[in-house]
Scaffold this motif. Structure first.
Motif, short mmCIF file in Angstrom:
data_model
loop_
_atom_site.label_atom_id
_atom_site.label_comp_id
_atom_site.label_asym_id
_atom_site.label_seq_id
_atom_site.Cartn_x
_atom_site.Cartn_y
_atom_site.Cartn_z
N ALA A 224 30.13 44.57 -16.44
CA ALA A 224 30.57 43.64 -17.48
C ALA A 224 32.07 43.83 -17.75
O ALA A 224 32.56 44.96 -17.87
N LEU A 225 32.78 42.73 -17.84
CA LEU A 225 34.22 42.75 -18.10
C LEU A 225 34.54 41.94 -19.35
O LEU A 225 33.85 40.96 -19.66
N SER A 226 35.58 42.34 -20.06
CA SER A 226 36.01 41.55 -21.20
C SER A 226 36.54 40.21 -20.71
O SER A 226 37.03 40.10 -19.58
N TYR A 227 36.42 39.21 -21.56
CA TYR A 227 36.90 37.88 -21.17
C TYR A 227 38.40 37.89 -20.89
O TYR A 227 38.88 37.15 -20.02
N SER A 228 39.14 38.72 -21.60
CA SER A 228 40.59 38.78 -21.36
C SER A 228 40.89 39.35 -19.97
O SER A 228 41.81 38.90 -19.28
N GLU A 229 40.09 40.33 -19.53
CA GLU A 229 40.26 40.88 -18.17
C GLU A 229 39.94 39.83 -17.11
O GLU A 229 40.64 39.69 -16.12
N ILE A 230 38.85 39.09 -17.35
CA ILE A 230 38.46 38.05 -16.41
C ILE A 230 39.55 36.98 -16.33
O ILE A 230 39.94 36.55 -15.24
N PHE A 231 40.06 36.60 -17.49
CA PHE A 231 41.07 35.56 -17.53
C PHE A 231 42.34 35.98 -16.79
O PHE A 231 42.92 35.19 -16.03
N SER A 232 42.76 37.22 -16.99
CA SER A 232 43.99 37.69 -16.33
C SER A 232 43.82 37.74 -14.82
O SER A 232 44.79 37.59 -14.08
N ARG A 233 42.58 37.91 -14.35
CA ARG A 233 42.32 37.91 -12.92
C ARG A 233 42.26 36.49 -12.36
O ARG A 233 42.77 36.22 -11.27
N ILE A 234 41.66 35.58 -13.12
CA ILE A 234 41.48 34.21 -12.65
C ILE A 234 42.74 33.37 -12.85
O ILE A 234 43.12 32.57 -11.98
N CYS A 235 43.40 33.56 -13.98
CA CYS A 235 44.57 32.74 -14.35
C CYS A 235 45.74 33.65 -14.75
O CYS A 235 46.14 33.67 -15.93
N PRO A 236 46.29 34.42 -13.83
CA PRO A 236 47.33 35.39 -14.18
C PRO A 236 48.61 34.78 -14.72
O PRO A 236 49.40 35.48 -15.39
N GLU A 237 48.81 33.49 -14.48
CA GLU A 237 50.06 32.85 -14.92
C GLU A 237 49.98 32.35 -16.35
O GLU A 237 50.98 31.85 -16.89
N TYR A 238 48.82 32.49 -17.00
CA TYR A 238 48.65 32.00 -18.37
C TYR A 238 48.34 33.16 -19.32
O TYR A 238 47.97 34.26 -18.90
N SER A 239 48.43 32.86 -20.62
CA SER A 239 48.11 33.84 -21.66
C SER A 239 46.74 33.55 -22.25
O SER A 239 46.48 32.41 -22.69
N PHE A 240 45.89 34.53 -22.26
CA PHE A 240 44.52 34.39 -22.76
C PHE A 240 44.50 33.85 -24.19
O PHE A 240 43.71 32.96 -24.52
N GLU A 241 45.37 34.38 -25.05
CA GLU A 241 45.36 34.02 -26.47
C GLU A 241 45.75 32.57 -26.72
O GLU A 241 45.46 32.03 -27.79
N ASP A 242 46.36 31.91 -25.75
CA ASP A 242 46.75 30.50 -25.93
C ASP A 242 45.56 29.55 -25.79
O ASP A 242 45.65 28.38 -26.19
N PHE A 243 44.45 30.04 -25.24
CA PHE A 243 43.33 29.16 -24.93
C PHE A 243 42.00 29.60 -25.54
O PHE A 243 41.09 28.78 -25.73
N PHE A 244 41.85 30.91 -25.85
CA PHE A 244 40.56 31.43 -26.28
C PHE A 244 40.69 32.30 -27.53
O PHE A 244 41.73 32.94 -27.75
N ILE A 245 39.62 32.31 -28.31
CA ILE A 245 39.50 33.20 -29.46
C ILE A 245 38.46 34.26 -29.09
O ILE A 245 37.30 33.94 -28.82
N SER A 246 38.88 35.49 -29.04
CA SER A 246 38.00 36.57 -28.60
C SER A 246 36.94 36.90 -29.66
O SER A 246 37.05 36.51 -30.82
N SER A 247 35.93 37.62 -29.23
CA SER A 247 34.82 38.01 -30.12
C SER A 247 34.64 39.52 -30.08
O SER A 247 34.96 40.17 -29.08
N ASP A 248 34.10 40.07 -31.16
CA ASP A 248 33.77 41.49 -31.21
C ASP A 248 32.29 41.75 -30.95
O ASP A 248 31.85 42.90 -30.97
N VAL A 249 31.54 40.69 -30.71
CA VAL A 249 30.09 40.83 -30.52
C VAL A 249 29.80 41.40 -29.13
O VAL A 249 30.28 40.88 -28.11
N ILE A 250 29.03 42.48 -29.10
CA ILE A 250 28.65 43.12 -27.85
C ILE A 250 27.33 42.54 -27.37
O ILE A 250 26.33 42.55 -28.10
N GLY A 251 27.30 42.03 -26.16
CA GLY A 251 26.08 41.46 -25.61
C GLY A 251 25.36 42.41 -24.67
O GLY A 251 25.59 43.61 -24.67
N LYS A 252 24.51 41.86 -23.85
CA LYS A 252 23.75 42.67 -22.90
C LYS A 252 24.63 43.01 -21.69
O LYS A 252 25.61 42.34 -21.41
N SER A 253 24.25 44.05 -20.97
CA SER A 253 24.93 44.41 -19.72
C SER A 253 23.88 44.95 -18.75
O SER A 253 22.75 45.27 -19.15
#
Length: 266
Positions: A224-253
């Motif tokens: 399991a990876l944080s969404y910010s890690e996934i975003f930086s891998r998929i879209c390295p030329e953009y900033s995660f915070e410009d498009f998404f609001i992160s969550s503190d909720v821990i899900g399943k892994s």
């Protein structure tokens, strides 16, 4: 990679689409029969059949011997009714046909980690009893149980988490269509599995005689990876915070050690 099936009988894929195409490309010496409800791009080693197995008769299939049957079902819609039709009704019809008309040695079915719910916790293994969070997850689990119980060949049940392609990830599609409103993510991290790796698991299972010793479900999930890690891998030329609001909720892994130990990822 150059997989060669030791049986050299055909592989029947019901639900031939993106994963089926990747599988056929990985096994150029293997002949496939690809059955899809929609028109598909032709491949040299695939005999393509367009057929809606839910609505139409399936008794016109060739009765030739098959080495492996692969079932890749999808819901006909995202609601409960669509899951019942796409998984349960389809499996009842297809398994009955296979049992009475097709000689085959192996069966692969594609399920999902949606069969597990939040109450299943973290680092889930195949030993954990699935407790789905919703009706759709329960239907997928019922589909697994039906095929396991009724098929004349014991299935290898693949449970992938969110399937992705590096060049066609939903986050990339979201920013390409961005309307200025940030998307609020439900969890802090995501569970994913590469479409290429799912095809690789299938290719190894099909081509290896010893793979018949592998049984039960297999969780197919990366760490399991944080969404910010996934975003930086998929879209390295953009900033995660410009498009998404992160969550503190821990899900399943998930813990995919059984998959790694199986040798199907080599």
């Amino acid at each position: 990679m150059n997989f060669r099936n030791i049986y050299m009988k055909k592989v029947l894929i019901i639900g031939y689409g993106d994963i089926g195409k990747r599988l056929a490309l990985m096994c150029p010496q293997q002949e496939f029969i690809g059955v899809s409800r929609s028109i598909s791009q032709q491949q040299d080693n695939v005999e393509f059949i367009q057929l809606d197995w839910i609505k139409d008769s399936i008794h016109n299939f060739s009765k030739e011997q098959i080495s492996t049957v692969v079932l890749i079902f999808k819901p006909t819609s995202s609601d409960v009714s669509g899951y019942q039709t796409g998984f349960l009704e389809a499996s009842h019809k297809i398994i009955d046909f296979l049992n009475h008309n097709i000689i085959f040695e192996k069966l692969i079915i594609v399920s999902s980690t949606r069969v597990y719910g939040l109450s299943n916790g973290r680092n889930i293994t195949e030993l954990v009893m699935p407790i789905p969070d919703d009706e759709q997850g329960k239907i997928i689990l019922d589909f697994e149980n039906f095929v396991f119980r009724e098929s004349k060949v014991e299935p290898l049940i693949l449970r992938p988490s969110g399937l992705y392609s590096e060049n066609k990830h939903w986050m990339k599609s979201y920013i390409e269509a961005f309307n200025g409103k940030k998307y609020s993510l439900p969890f802090s991290e995501a569970n994913m599995f590469s479409r290429d790796n799912l095809a690789l698991v299938m290719a190894n299972y099909i081509s290896n005689y010893e793979s018949t010793k592998i049984s039960g479900p297999l969780i197919c999930s990366e760490k399991a990876l944080s969404y910010s890690e996934i975003f930086s891998r998929i879209c390295p030329e953009y900033s995660f915070e410009d498009f998404f609001i992160s969550s503190d909720v821990i899900g399943k892994s998930f813990d995919s050690q059984k998959l790694l130990d199986s040798g199907l990822m080599r």
